[in-house]
Design an enzyme around this catalytic site. Structure first.
Site, PDB file in Angstrom:
ATOM      1  N   LYS A  13       0.821  -1.217   0.000  1.00 41.80           N
ATOM      2  CA  LYS A  13       0.000   0.000   0.000  1.00 41.80           C
ATOM      3  C   LYS A  13       0.855   1.268   0.000  1.00 41.80           C
ATOM      4  CE  LYS A  13      -2.363  -1.006   3.712  1.00 41.80           C
ATOM      5  NZ  LYS A  13      -1.758  -2.341   3.987  1.00 41.80           N
ATOM      6  N   ARG A  88      -9.932   1.548   8.271  1.00 41.83           N
ATOM      7  CA  ARG A  88      -9.433   0.247   8.693  1.00 41.83           C
ATOM      8  C   ARG A  88     -10.555  -0.729   9.003  1.00 41.83           C
ATOM      9  NH1 ARG A  88      -3.841  -0.980   8.314  1.00 41.83           N
ATOM     10  NH2 ARG A  88      -2.603   0.781   9.041  1.00 41.83           N
ATOM     11  N   ARG A 127      11.188  -5.773   4.962  1.00 41.13           N
ATOM     12  CA  ARG A 127      10.753  -4.395   4.757  1.00 41.13           C
ATOM     13  C   ARG A 127      11.512  -3.421   5.660  1.00 41.13           C
ATOM     14  NH1 ARG A 127       4.463  -3.067   4.352  1.00 41.13           N
ATOM     15  NH2 ARG A 127       4.415  -3.697   6.547  1.00 41.13           N
ATOM     16  N   ARG A 160      10.285  -1.123  11.245  1.00 38.24           N
ATOM     17  CA  ARG A 160       9.246  -0.686  12.177  1.00 38.24           C
ATOM     18  C   ARG A 160       8.927  -1.817  13.156  1.00 38.24           C
ATOM     19  NH1 ARG A 160       4.732   1.406   7.986  1.00 38.24           N
ATOM     20  NH2 ARG A 160       4.897  -0.794   7.456  1.00 38.24           N
ATOM     21  N   ARG A 171      -1.297  -9.439  13.244  1.00 36.66           N
ATOM     22  CA  ARG A 171      -1.693  -8.380  12.328  1.00 36.66           C
ATOM     23  C   ARG A 171      -2.618  -8.906  11.240  1.00 36.66           C
ATOM     24  NH1 ARG A 171       3.102  -5.100   9.945  1.00 36.66           N
ATOM     25  NH2 ARG A 171       1.433  -3.622   9.480  1.00 36.66           N
TER      26      ARG A 171
END
Length: 215
Positions: A13, A88, A127, A160, A171
């Site tokens: 995203k 969300r 990531r 992160r 998640r």
């Protein structure tokens, strides 16, 4: 155009949102960026949600609606925007639809990035993000030109807390329970555009542009 990007963590995203915003010449507005800014500045809101975000949970709906609405009321979003990470859940979507006005007009199109969970876990494991400009990198698919450094500003890249492999199962559970129902909600409004998010960022972006051809 006022667009929303939906998709599970690791679906791209951030990368695709920035590409689309650049293409449309509108701002990319990411709730993750708003939240991280508050956490970094140690605001009351940032202190309130820091532990929740690190654990892979979402910020309270009312807070997110408030800060997103403030951002959308700024002049650069008047001609359109790309929303990344909002809404969300169904409650946020319904609240946002109900509070629409000239300052925050309705969403035009919703792009749903779809990809299998094995690929998501692999992507998030590699990531990295620039803490200064927010650019997202992926060590296998979209690595920086210089290892560990942002291409834009040479800032040291970081992982992160929410991208820790140990948080991914939670998640994904949160995504399936809270965010996935939005696809049906927007499909019923005729706004949903499903896009295959596998492959290179360039391939995915080409599919997004193709999906938007009828706009």
């Amino acid at each position: 155009m006022r667009a929303v990007l939906l998709g599970p963590p690791g679906s791209g995203k951030g990368t695709q949102g920035q590409k689309l915003a650049d293409q449309l010449r509108v701002p990319r507005i990411a709730t993750g960026d708003i939240i991280r800014d508050h956490i970094a500045r140690r605001t009351t809101f940032g202190l309130k949600i820091e532990e929740r975000i690190a654990a892979g949970d979402f910020a309270p709906d009312e807070d997110i609606i408030h800060y997103v609405s403030l951002r959308l009321a700024e002049p650069d979003a008047a001609a359109g925007y790309v929303l990344d990470g909002f809404p969300r859940n169904l409650n946020q979507a319904r609240l946002f639809d109900a509070t629409g006005s000239e300052e925050t007009p309705a969403i035009d199109v919703v792009i749903s990035l779809e990809i299998d969970e094995a690929s998501l876990i692999e992507r998030t494991a590699g990531r990295l993000i620039c803490p200064k400009c927010g650019t997202v990198y992926q060590t296998h698919l979209q690595p920086p030109k210089r290892a560990g450094r942002c291409d834009r500003d040479e800032e040291m890249l970081v992982r992160r807390p929410e991208d820790d492999p140990g948080t991914m199962p939670h998640r994904l559970d949160v995504y399936h329970m809270s965010t996935l129902p939005l696809t049906q909600y927007y499909a019923q409004q005729g706004k949903l555009r499903p896009v295959d998010a596998s492959g290179s960022p360039a391939d995915v972006f080409h599919r997004i542009l193709f999906a938007l051809k009828d706009r």
